[in-house]
Design an enzyme around this catalytic site. Sequence first.
Site, PDB file in Angstrom:
ATOM      1  N   LYS A  22      35.630  25.444  28.283  1.00  0.00           N
ATOM      2  CA  LYS A  22      34.583  25.342  27.257  1.00  0.00           C
ATOM      3  C   LYS A  22      34.405  23.894  26.799  1.00  0.00           C
ATOM      4  O   LYS A  22      33.292  23.372  26.776  1.00  0.00           O
ATOM      5  CB  LYS A  22      34.972  26.219  26.056  1.00  0.00           C
ATOM      6  CG  LYS A  22      34.183  25.904  24.783  1.00  0.00           C
ATOM      7  CD  LYS A  22      34.547  26.820  23.636  1.00  0.00           C
ATOM      8  CE  LYS A  22      35.551  26.316  22.646  1.00  0.00           C
ATOM      9  NZ  LYS A  22      35.171  25.257  21.739  1.00  0.00           N
ATOM     10  N   ASN A  23      35.522  23.250  26.442  1.00  0.00           N
ATOM     11  CA  ASN A  23      35.381  21.933  25.802  1.00  0.00           C
ATOM     12  C   ASN A  23      34.993  20.818  26.777  1.00  0.00           C
ATOM     13  O   ASN A  23      34.585  19.744  26.348  1.00  0.00           O
ATOM     14  CB  ASN A  23      36.653  21.584  25.016  1.00  0.00           C
ATOM     15  CG  ASN A  23      36.797  22.496  23.803  1.00  0.00           C
ATOM     16  OD1 ASN A  23      35.826  23.126  23.374  1.00  0.00           O
ATOM     17  ND2 ASN A  23      38.003  22.587  23.257  1.00  0.00           N
ATOM     18  N   ARG A  92      30.194  22.763  17.448  1.00  0.00           N
ATOM     19  CA  ARG A  92      30.740  21.426  17.221  1.00  0.00           C
ATOM     20  C   ARG A  92      30.119  20.420  18.205  1.00  0.00           C
ATOM     21  O   ARG A  92      29.800  19.296  17.861  1.00  0.00           O
ATOM     22  CB  ARG A  92      32.255  21.523  17.466  1.00  0.00           C
ATOM     23  CG  ARG A  92      33.010  20.294  17.118  1.00  0.00           C
ATOM     24  CD  ARG A  92      33.383  20.324  15.684  1.00  0.00           C
ATOM     25  NE  ARG A  92      33.969  19.084  15.273  1.00  0.00           N
ATOM     26  CZ  ARG A  92      33.753  18.535  14.099  1.00  0.00           C
ATOM     27  NH1 ARG A  92      32.963  19.107  13.223  1.00  0.00           N
ATOM     28  NH2 ARG A  92      34.330  17.415  13.767  1.00  0.00           N
ATOM     29  N   CYS A 116      34.199  25.996  14.392  1.00  0.00           N
ATOM     30  CA  CYS A 116      35.066  26.884  13.610  1.00  0.00           C
ATOM     31  C   CYS A 116      35.517  26.222  12.317  1.00  0.00           C
ATOM     32  O   CYS A 116      35.778  25.019  12.279  1.00  0.00           O
ATOM     33  CB  CYS A 116      36.306  27.248  14.438  1.00  0.00           C
ATOM     34  SG  CYS A 116      35.966  28.431  15.740  1.00  0.00           S
ATOM     35  N   ARG A 121      37.249  18.535   9.365  1.00  0.00           N
ATOM     36  CA  ARG A 121      36.657  18.069  10.629  1.00  0.00           C
ATOM     37  C   ARG A 121      35.551  17.020  10.446  1.00  0.00           C
ATOM     38  O   ARG A 121      34.407  17.217  10.883  1.00  0.00           O
ATOM     39  CB  ARG A 121      36.151  19.258  11.457  1.00  0.00           C
ATOM     40  CG  ARG A 121      37.169  20.349  11.615  1.00  0.00           C
ATOM     41  CD  ARG A 121      36.703  21.442  12.542  1.00  0.00           C
ATOM     42  NE  ARG A 121      36.809  21.074  13.947  1.00  0.00           N
ATOM     43  CZ  ARG A 121      36.391  21.848  14.948  1.00  0.00           C
ATOM     44  NH1 ARG A 121      35.832  22.999  14.696  1.00  0.00           N
ATOM     45  NH2 ARG A 121      36.526  21.454  16.191  1.00  0.00           N
ATOM     46  N   PRO A 122      35.862  15.898   9.790  1.00  0.00           N
ATOM     47  CA  PRO A 122      34.843  14.853   9.636  1.00  0.00           C
ATOM     48  C   PRO A 122      34.502  14.205  10.981  1.00  0.00           C
ATOM     49  O   PRO A 122      35.215  14.406  11.970  1.00  0.00           O
ATOM     50  CB  PRO A 122      35.529  13.828   8.716  1.00  0.00           C
ATOM     51  CG  PRO A 122      36.981  14.041   8.919  1.00  0.00           C
ATOM     52  CD  PRO A 122      37.172  15.495   9.263  1.00  0.00           C
ATOM     53  N   ASP A 124      33.796  10.755  11.026  1.00  0.00           N
ATOM     54  CA  ASP A 124      33.774   9.334  10.639  1.00  0.00           C
ATOM     55  C   ASP A 124      34.177   8.398  11.788  1.00  0.00           C
ATOM     56  O   ASP A 124      33.670   7.268  11.880  1.00  0.00           O
ATOM     57  CB  ASP A 124      34.675   9.105   9.413  1.00  0.00           C
ATOM     58  CG  ASP A 124      36.083   9.626   9.638  1.00  0.00           C
ATOM     59  OD1 ASP A 124      36.228  10.770  10.126  1.00  0.00           O
ATOM     60  OD2 ASP A 124      37.045   8.887   9.364  1.00  0.00           O
ATOM     61  N   ASP A 304      44.994  24.277  19.954  1.00  0.00           N
ATOM     62  CA  ASP A 304      44.191  25.461  20.290  1.00  0.00           C
ATOM     63  C   ASP A 304      45.034  26.624  20.815  1.00  0.00           C
ATOM     64  O   ASP A 304      44.529  27.733  20.963  1.00  0.00           O
ATOM     65  CB  ASP A 304      43.092  25.098  21.310  1.00  0.00           C
ATOM     66  CG  ASP A 304      42.110  24.081  20.739  1.00  0.00           C
ATOM     67  OD1 ASP A 304      42.049  23.951  19.506  1.00  0.00           O
ATOM     68  OD2 ASP A 304      41.415  23.419  21.528  1.00  0.00           O
ATOM     69  N   ARG A 397      33.204  33.153  21.980  1.00  0.00           N
ATOM     70  CA  ARG A 397      32.811  31.735  22.040  1.00  0.00           C
ATOM     71  C   ARG A 397      33.684  30.928  22.985  1.00  0.00           C
ATOM     72  O   ARG A 397      33.279  29.880  23.470  1.00  0.00           O
ATOM     73  CB  ARG A 397      32.931  31.091  20.656  1.00  0.00           C
ATOM     74  CG  ARG A 397      31.836  31.464  19.731  1.00  0.00           C
ATOM     75  CD  ARG A 397      31.988  30.719  18.459  1.00  0.00           C
ATOM     76  NE  ARG A 397      31.639  29.315  18.645  1.00  0.00           N
ATOM     77  CZ  ARG A 397      31.402  28.503  17.648  1.00  0.00           C
ATOM     78  NH1 ARG A 397      31.476  28.936  16.414  1.00  0.00           N
ATOM     79  NH2 ARG A 397      31.094  27.257  17.878  1.00  0.00           N
TER      80      ARG A 397
HETATM   81  N1  EPU Z   1      38.967  13.696  13.027  1.00  0.00           N
HETATM   82  C1  EPU Z   1      38.619  12.860  12.001  1.00  0.00           C
HETATM   83  N2  EPU Z   1      37.485  12.101  12.137  1.00  0.00           N
HETATM   84  C2  EPU Z   1      36.730  12.155  13.259  1.00  0.00           C
HETATM   85  C3  EPU Z   1      37.084  13.005  14.307  1.00  0.00           C
HETATM   86  C4  EPU Z   1      38.228  13.780  14.156  1.00  0.00           C
HETATM   87  O1  EPU Z   1      39.290  12.800  10.974  1.00  0.00           O
HETATM   88  O2  EPU Z   1      35.715  11.426  13.319  1.00  0.00           O
HETATM   89  C5  EPU Z   1      40.163  14.558  12.883  1.00  0.00           C
HETATM   90  C6  EPU Z   1      39.749  16.038  12.808  1.00  0.00           C
HETATM   91  O3  EPU Z   1      39.412  16.410  11.502  1.00  0.00           O
HETATM   92  C7  EPU Z   1      40.977  16.738  13.319  1.00  0.00           C
HETATM   93  C8  EPU Z   1      41.521  15.758  14.373  1.00  0.00           C
HETATM   94  O4  EPU Z   1      40.945  14.490  14.057  1.00  0.00           O
HETATM   95  O5  EPU Z   1      41.920  16.855  12.309  1.00  0.00           O
HETATM   96  C9  EPU Z   1      41.199  16.132  15.802  1.00  0.00           C
HETATM   97  O6  EPU Z   1      39.818  16.103  16.006  1.00  0.00           O
HETATM   98  P1  EPU Z   1      39.131  15.807  17.414  1.00  0.00           P
HETATM   99  O7  EPU Z   1      37.981  14.922  17.158  1.00  0.00           O
HETATM  100  O8  EPU Z   1      40.155  15.408  18.426  1.00  0.00           O
HETATM  101  O9  EPU Z   1      38.612  17.246  17.763  1.00  0.00           O
HETATM  102  P2  EPU Z   1      37.138  17.714  18.040  1.00  0.00           P
HETATM  103  O10 EPU Z   1      36.490  16.795  18.999  1.00  0.00           O
HETATM  104  O11 EPU Z   1      36.443  18.046  16.772  1.00  0.00           O
HETATM  105  C10 EPU Z   1      37.891  19.130  20.111  1.00  0.00           C
HETATM  106  C11 EPU Z   1      37.746  20.566  20.502  1.00  0.00           C
HETATM  107  C12 EPU Z   1      38.613  21.436  19.607  1.00  0.00           C
HETATM  108  C13 EPU Z   1      40.071  20.982  19.713  1.00  0.00           C
HETATM  109  C14 EPU Z   1      40.193  19.475  19.415  1.00  0.00           C
HETATM  110  C15 EPU Z   1      41.591  18.937  19.626  1.00  0.00           C
HETATM  111  C16 EPU Z   1      35.452  20.565  21.283  1.00  0.00           C
HETATM  112  C17 EPU Z   1      34.059  21.013  21.092  1.00  0.00           C
HETATM  113  N3  EPU Z   1      36.339  20.949  20.365  1.00  0.00           N
HETATM  114  O12 EPU Z   1      37.447  19.085  18.754  1.00  0.00           O
HETATM  115  O13 EPU Z   1      38.502  22.749  20.115  1.00  0.00           O
HETATM  116  O14 EPU Z   1      40.863  21.684  18.779  1.00  0.00           O
HETATM  117  O15 EPU Z   1      39.267  18.739  20.247  1.00  0.00           O
HETATM  118  O16 EPU Z   1      42.010  19.168  20.918  1.00  0.00           O
HETATM  119  O17 EPU Z   1      35.760  19.911  22.252  1.00  0.00           O
HETATM  120  C18 EPU Z   1      38.715  25.089  20.055  1.00  0.00           C
HETATM  121  O18 EPU Z   1      38.391  25.079  21.265  1.00  0.00           O
HETATM  122  O19 EPU Z   1      39.138  26.119  19.464  1.00  0.00           O
HETATM  123  C19 EPU Z   1      38.602  23.843  19.297  1.00  0.00           C
HETATM  124  C20 EPU Z   1      38.616  23.821  17.962  1.00  0.00           C
END
Ligand code: EPU
Length: 418
Positions: A22-23, A92, A116, A121-122, A124, A304, A397
């Site tokens: 998925k990701n 997302r 989710c 999940r900012p 920034d 995950d 999903r």
């Molecule tokens: N974070 C920040 N600022 C940012 C980006 C992230 O503070 O600008 C923090 C997040 O709040 C979180 C951590 O950094 O605490 C990790 O976030 P990351 O950006 O790595 O995750 P993501 O890109 O939002 C993807 C997957 C998630 C998976 C994470 C970590 C997608 C669409 N989603 O999320 O997948 O948990 O990487 O591996 O690729 C899932 O599949 O159930 C899922 C939530």
Amino acid sequence: MSKIIIDGNHELSGEIKISGAKNSAVALIPAAILSENKSVIYNVPEIRDIDYLIKIMELLNCKVEHKNDALYIDSSKIENKPIPEELSVQMRASYYFMGVLLAKFGKVEISFPGGCNIGARPIDIHIKAFEELGAKVEIVKNRYTITAEKLIGKKIYFDFPSVGATINVMLAAIGAEGTTIIENAAMEPEIVNVASLLINMGAKIHGAGTKTIEIEGNKKLDNGVVEVFPDRIESGTYIIIGALLGNNLKIKGIIKEHIEALLMKIKEIGINYSIDNDTLTISKCNDIKSTYIKTLVFPGFPTDLQQPITTLLTQAKGKSIIEETLYENRFKNTYDLNRMGAITNILSLNKLEIIGPRKLKGTNVIATDLRGGASLLIAGLIAEGTTTIDNSEYILRGYGDVVNKLKNVGANIEITEE
Ligand code: EPU
């Protein structure tokens, strides 16, 4: 609204084939916009996020044809348009349109992404990096307008190795003048998968899958082909199910290097398996030991799989501790696990205690998020009696064709739509 209904405690044998990740897929589809012509993405999973991404691609005048598990995308007539909130909040991954439209047109208008509810999940880190490349970001309520007369490549240091930000900056950097270097980049396999499509289209990218990624910008990219990697989280979830109910259950489509943290952990707690090429075979383990797990970025134990393995640990002897370091609200599944007979206690915002082994009993439960839903699905499969999971669209999903995949190996499971 869909409901999954499970009559639990049936042995599982036969073979489950893992779908595309998925990701990865949700990043590869927007990435196809960077081709001046066509892209083909093979092994696309059948999940809802893909349908919404296709809607956004079509809104931007890309032609998308879905044949079997392949997507044929023609982005030669792409037009830049604001992406409406009702589409961007569906998932997302809509944030990847920021990177690609910025690279292609120097402008994007989009709302804060959905996904989710497992923490704040900012985004920034994404925004700061776009600004460092020369973009101007205006945020009014939840609406982001990002513009750049030109993007200029530079060295960017991430405060945290965010998966989304790493991919987004890699995408934006394709449209920048000169070279962009991302330091402290995320190393998840999804990043390698996206880089491989961009490289196939003609991009020059070095170091994807390591902490430092170098992207040469200002490249016109042409036709691209890629195959989505097998989903490491879906693989892990079925491995956990096999350890609880398998009788030589075969899981096909494994990339061992992508799931090493899970494999080491289950071995440590007494679960045996064998791997032959891309197929893992696993049977029920009757003597699971308790453990300590800390979720970490790749190659650490993936967040995950934290909720799915919580259900496994309800069957382990003694006290297990899980420390969740990525999200501050990812224990919501434990409320219903306890209602099914588990003993779990949230010790602090990011620490969970699980005391086992406990016999679980089927009841009515509610999926609150994707992986939390998976945790309840596993609980339903091992429980005595019937479990009904409301809001099971969360599970769909991330787990394409989950009901048929489980039914085919012997589970008594149905889905109803209301
Ligand atoms: N974070 C920040 N600022 C940012 C980006 C992230 O503070 O600008 C923090 C997040 O709040 C979180 C951590 O950094 O605490 C990790 O976030 P990351 O950006 O790595 O995750 P993501 O890109 O939002 C993807 C997957 C998630 C998976 C994470 C970590 C997608 C669409 N989603 O999320 O997948 O948990 O990487 O591996 O690729 C899932 O599949 O159930 C899922 C939530």
